[in-house]
Design a protein around this motif. Structure first.
Motif, PDB file in Angstrom:
ATOM      1  N   TYR A   1      77.732  32.429  84.581  1.00  0.00           N
ATOM      2  CA  TYR A   1      78.974  32.376  85.364  1.00  0.00           C
ATOM      3  C   TYR A   1      80.084  31.670  84.580  1.00  0.00           C
ATOM      4  N   MET A   2      81.307  31.934  85.030  1.00  0.00           N
ATOM      5  CA  MET A   2      82.491  31.221  84.555  1.00  0.00           C
ATOM      6  C   MET A   2      83.109  30.489  85.736  1.00  0.00           C
ATOM      7  N   ILE A   3      83.798  29.400  85.443  1.00  0.00           N
ATOM      8  CA  ILE A   3      84.350  28.593  86.529  1.00  0.00           C
ATOM      9  C   ILE A   3      85.711  28.044  86.110  1.00  0.00           C
ATOM     10  N   GLY A   4      86.609  27.896  87.083  1.00  0.00           N
ATOM     11  CA  GLY A   4      87.930  27.368  86.768  1.00  0.00           C
ATOM     12  C   GLY A   4      88.670  26.945  88.027  1.00  0.00           C
ATOM     13  N   GLY A   5      89.620  26.032  87.852  1.00  0.00           N
ATOM     14  CA  GLY A   5      90.395  25.557  88.991  1.00  0.00           C
ATOM     15  C   GLY A   5      91.128  24.267  88.654  1.00  0.00           C
ATOM     16  N   ALA A   6      91.418  23.485  89.686  1.00  0.00           N
ATOM     17  CA  ALA A   6      92.189  22.242  89.529  1.00  0.00           C
ATOM     18  C   ALA A   6      91.362  21.049  89.979  1.00  0.00           C
ATOM     19  N   LYS A   7      91.634  19.897  89.357  1.00  0.00           N
ATOM     20  CA  LYS A   7      90.914  18.666  89.710  1.00  0.00           C
ATOM     21  C   LYS A   7      91.898  17.508  89.880  1.00  0.00           C
ATOM     22  N   PRO A   8      92.203  17.129  91.132  1.00  0.00           N
ATOM     23  CA  PRO A   8      92.961  15.899  91.352  1.00  0.00           C
ATOM     24  C   PRO A   8      92.039  14.681  91.277  1.00  0.00           C
ATOM     25  N   SER A   9      92.558  13.589  90.713  1.00  0.00           N
ATOM     26  CA  SER A   9      91.781  12.354  90.565  1.00  0.00           C
ATOM     27  C   SER A   9      92.616  11.171  91.033  1.00  0.00           C
ATOM     28  N   PHE A  10      91.951  10.199  91.675  1.00  0.00           N
ATOM     29  CA  PHE A  10      92.619   9.013  92.185  1.00  0.00           C
ATOM     30  C   PHE A  10      91.826   7.780  91.748  1.00  0.00           C
ATOM     31  N   GLU A  11      92.509   6.827  91.144  1.00  0.00           N
ATOM     32  CA  GLU A  11      91.826   5.600  90.728  1.00  0.00           C
ATOM     33  C   GLU A  11      91.455   4.771  91.950  1.00  0.00           C
ATOM     34  N   VAL A  12      90.220   4.295  91.986  1.00  0.00           N
ATOM     35  CA  VAL A  12      89.726   3.543  93.143  1.00  0.00           C
ATOM     36  C   VAL A  12      89.257   2.148  92.747  1.00  0.00           C
ATOM     37  N   SER A  13      89.586   1.693  91.556  1.00  0.00           N
ATOM     38  CA  SER A  13      89.156   0.357  91.122  1.00  0.00           C
ATOM     39  C   SER A  13      90.314  -0.358  90.453  1.00  0.00           C
ATOM     40  N   GLY A  14      90.270  -1.672  90.502  1.00  0.00           N
ATOM     41  CA  GLY A  14      91.255  -2.477  89.798  1.00  0.00           C
ATOM     42  C   GLY A  14      92.598  -2.555  90.515  1.00  0.00           C
ATOM     43  N   LYS A  15      93.545  -3.244  89.878  1.00  0.00           N
ATOM     44  CA  LYS A  15      94.886  -3.402  90.421  1.00  0.00           C
ATOM     45  C   LYS A  15      95.734  -2.162  90.181  1.00  0.00           C
ATOM     46  N   ARG A  16      96.737  -1.989  91.027  1.00  0.00           N
ATOM     47  CA  ARG A  16      97.711  -0.936  90.801  1.00  0.00           C
ATOM     48  C   ARG A  16      98.569  -1.312  89.590  1.00  0.00           C
ATOM     49  N   PRO A  17      99.104  -0.332  88.856  1.00  0.00           N
ATOM     50  CA  PRO A  17      99.934  -0.660  87.684  1.00  0.00           C
ATOM     51  C   PRO A  17     101.115  -1.566  88.025  1.00  0.00           C
ATOM     52  N   SER A  18     101.688  -1.405  89.207  1.00  0.00           N
ATOM     53  CA  SER A  18     102.830  -2.235  89.610  1.00  0.00           C
ATOM     54  C   SER A  18     102.446  -3.692  89.822  1.00  0.00           C
ATOM     55  N   GLU A  19     101.144  -3.965  90.007  1.00  0.00           N
ATOM     56  CA  GLU A  19     100.677  -5.329  90.246  1.00  0.00           C
ATOM     57  C   GLU A  19     100.263  -6.039  88.960  1.00  0.00           C
ATOM     58  N   ILE A  20     100.172  -5.319  87.849  1.00  0.00           N
ATOM     59  CA  ILE A  20      99.717  -5.895  86.583  1.00  0.00           C
ATOM     60  C   ILE A  20     100.899  -6.474  85.819  1.00  0.00           C
ATOM     61  N   LYS A  21     100.819  -7.741  85.484  1.00  0.00           N
ATOM     62  CA  LYS A  21     101.913  -8.416  84.772  1.00  0.00           C
ATOM     63  C   LYS A  21     101.665  -8.508  83.275  1.00  0.00           C
ATOM     64  N   GLU A  22     100.409  -8.321  82.827  1.00  0.00           N
ATOM     65  CA  GLU A  22     100.092  -8.449  81.408  1.00  0.00           C
ATOM     66  C   GLU A  22     100.672  -7.278  80.607  1.00  0.00           C
ATOM     67  N   ASP A  23     100.816  -7.511  79.305  1.00  0.00           N
ATOM     68  CA  ASP A  23     101.282  -6.472  78.387  1.00  0.00           C
ATOM     69  C   ASP A  23     100.078  -5.643  77.949  1.00  0.00           C
ATOM     70  N   VAL A  24      99.765  -4.616  78.735  1.00  0.00           N
ATOM     71  CA  VAL A  24      98.590  -3.779  78.488  1.00  0.00           C
ATOM     72  C   VAL A  24      98.984  -2.314  78.659  1.00  0.00           C
TER      73      VAL A  24
END
Length: 246
Positions: free
Chosen positions: A158-181
């Protein structure tokens, strides 16, 4: 720089070896099953099937520079090179039969990903490399169409194809991170294509599968710092091997 290039070539060679071994494994088992009695003869007549999967992958990012990269501000920055990193995925399978050779399936699961960028700089004519890393768990909800060949005994490609949405479920949100990373968006949408085989056993169906994923959205978080300033866009890429049981 030579060390980074060698490491990149080693990762590519490793991926080719893994794919070669998997294809050989699939071919051997498919041939063995072909000559046995037909298992689960009415399996594909059911409207819905359920199952689970285990997977491993290597992931990296494609880098696109912005105009500031060519300015005097980044004279010491030679290049930003992505590095492939391993990870894993686990989840469930919900498969809906649409037609004789066409299925719609969703595979909710979670995956551990690590994205690494090597920043190559010059310091007093000596090359110095520092890394930007992002490691996180993502909840994934692929929505895929599966186009199947005609079944031959206990084997079906078989062949397969489509879309994959992903959501981060761990750690701080980027807006909450103050370090230079290195800051990565918590949402990503990717296009996925792949191929595999269904192998029918007496009590279940086993489906090894190879899938390629390419991001459709910019993974780089908009806030500027020393890691993101020379970059305009980061696009995710991954090669995954799945072992599915239904």
């Amino acid at each position: 720089m030579q060390t980074i290039n060698f490491r990149h070539q080693l990762n590519l060679h490793r991926n080719k070896v893994i794919l070669f071994i998997l294809l050989g494994f699939i071919g051997f088992h498919a041939k063995a099953q072909y000559y046995e009695k037909e298992n689960l003869p009415n399996y594909d007549d059911a409207l819905i099937h359920y199952g689970f999967y285990l997977g491993g992958h290597t992931a990296n990012m494609k880098v696109r520079y912005n105009e500031d990269y060519l300015s005097n501000q980044f004279d010491s920055l030679h290049s930003v090179i992505p590095e492939s990193s391993p990870g894993f995925t686990v989840g469930f399978i919900v498969n809906l039969r649409l037609a004789q050779y066409l299925d719609l399936r969703t595979l909710p699961g979670v995956g551990l990903y690590q994205y690494t960028l090597n920043y190559n700089t010059y310091d007093q004519a000596e090359e110095v490399t520092f890394q930007g890393k992002k490691e996180a768990f993502y909840a994934e909800l692929p929505l895929l169409l599966k186009y199947k060949s005609q079944r031959r005994k206990n084997f079906r490609a078989y062949m397969i194809g489509g879309a994959k949405p992903s959501f981060e479920v761990s750690g701080k949100r980027p807006s909450e991170i103050k370090e230079d990373v290195l800051l990565i968006n918590t949402f990503n949408l990717a296009l996925e294509v792949g191929f595999g085989v269904d192998i029918y056993y007496e009590l279940f169906k086993f489906s090894p599968e190879i899938r390629f994923s390419r991001g459709l959205t910019n993974a780089l978080y908009s806030r500027q710092n020393s890691y993101s300033s020379p970059l305009n866009e980061l696009v995710t890429n991954s090669v995954s091997i799945y072992f599915q049981f239904q």
